[in-house]
Design a protein around this motif. Structure first.
Motif, short mmCIF file in Angstrom:
data_model
loop_
_atom_site.label_atom_id
_atom_site.label_comp_id
_atom_site.label_asym_id
_atom_site.label_seq_id
_atom_site.Cartn_x
_atom_site.Cartn_y
_atom_site.Cartn_z
N ALA A 50 0.83 -1.22 0.00
CA ALA A 50 0.00 0.00 0.00
C ALA A 50 0.86 1.26 0.00
O ALA A 50 0.55 2.25 0.66
CB ALA A 50 -0.98 0.00 1.17
N ILE A 51 1.95 1.22 -0.77
CA ILE A 51 2.81 2.38 -0.93
C ILE A 51 2.44 3.06 -2.24
O ILE A 51 2.42 2.42 -3.29
CB ILE A 51 4.30 1.97 -0.92
N GLU A 52 2.11 4.34 -2.15
CA GLU A 52 1.75 5.10 -3.34
C GLU A 52 3.01 5.58 -4.04
O GLU A 52 3.92 6.11 -3.42
CB GLU A 52 0.90 6.31 -2.94
N LEU A 53 3.07 5.36 -5.35
CA LEU A 53 4.18 5.86 -6.17
C LEU A 53 3.72 7.12 -6.86
O LEU A 53 2.77 7.10 -7.64
CB LEU A 53 4.60 4.81 -7.20
N ARG A 54 4.38 8.23 -6.59
CA ARG A 54 4.04 9.52 -7.22
C ARG A 54 5.19 9.94 -8.12
O ARG A 54 6.35 9.90 -7.71
CB ARG A 54 3.84 10.60 -6.17
N THR A 90 4.27 7.02 0.99
CA THR A 90 4.45 7.45 -0.39
C THR A 90 5.93 7.45 -0.75
O THR A 90 6.77 7.86 0.05
CB THR A 90 3.90 8.88 -0.59
N VAL A 91 6.23 6.99 -1.97
CA VAL A 91 7.55 7.13 -2.56
C VAL A 91 7.36 8.04 -3.76
O VAL A 91 6.48 7.82 -4.59
CB VAL A 91 8.14 5.76 -2.99
N ALA A 92 8.18 9.08 -3.84
CA ALA A 92 8.04 10.07 -4.92
C ALA A 92 9.26 10.04 -5.83
O ALA A 92 10.38 9.80 -5.37
CB ALA A 92 7.85 11.46 -4.33
#
Length: 185
Positions: A50-54, A90-92
């Protein structure tokens, strides 16, 4: 067996990168395509935690080199950011250019890297916390591969980190000087 296969592939990749002519016949490469492919390759791992990649920043940035190697470097940075980030964070990834250089920054919200370990993280098999290596997986070669890809492209990889504030790894590569008839990959 999966970890062993990954280790063998990483050793092969690293040995190829250490050849004097690792990048023969460089092509113009669109970083948009590199980022899209790298994000696609890590999306399953990110989704499972559940890590969002932005992604964001400039589009249309061109460099000269080998697309596959650049994808590998960016994928390794994203993979590390996912491994060392907590679930539901989140990982950006951002792309920018200035002063003749392209910058691909990957930012995580993990534990950060202690100052005394920051120069060593690019060494083969180095782990900041050897006790977590089984938990986080990986071969211990990813950042070494990134360092060699950057150097082979005439650039470098930089690191900013503070314990408790995460880390930012930035791949810095010269921009391509494009002739009108050249097509980017």
């Amino acid at each position: 067996s999966g970890r062993l296969a990954t280790l063998v592939q990483d050793i092969i990749d690293l040995s190829r990168l250490q050849e004097p002519d690792a990048i023969r016949n460089p092509k113009v490469v669109k970083l948009d395509n590199v980022v899209a492919e790298a994000v696609d390759r890590v999306s399953v791992a990110a989704n499972s935690r559940a890590i969002e990649l932005r992604t964001g920043g400039e589009t249309g940035v061109l460099v000269r080199g080998k697309r596959g190697l650049l994808v590998t470097a960016v994928r390794n940075l994203l993979d590390n950011a996912i491994r060392y980030s907590d679930d539901h964070t989140t990982v950006a990834l951002g792309v920018s250019s200035r002063n003749g250089m392209a910058y691909i920054a990957v930012v995580d919200r993990g534990d950060g890297i202690p100052a005394e370990a920051q120069q060593r993280v690019f060494e083969r098999f180095y782990r900041t916390d050897a006790g977590r290596s089984r938990e986080t997986g990986g071969s211990g070669l990813g950042l070494s591969i990134v360092k060699h890809v950057a150097a082979d492209h005439g650039g470098e990889v930089t690191l900013w980190s503070e314990p408790g504030r995460g880390a930012t790894f930035t791949l810095v590569i010269p921009l391509a000087h494009v002739e009108p008839e050249e097509n980017a990959q």
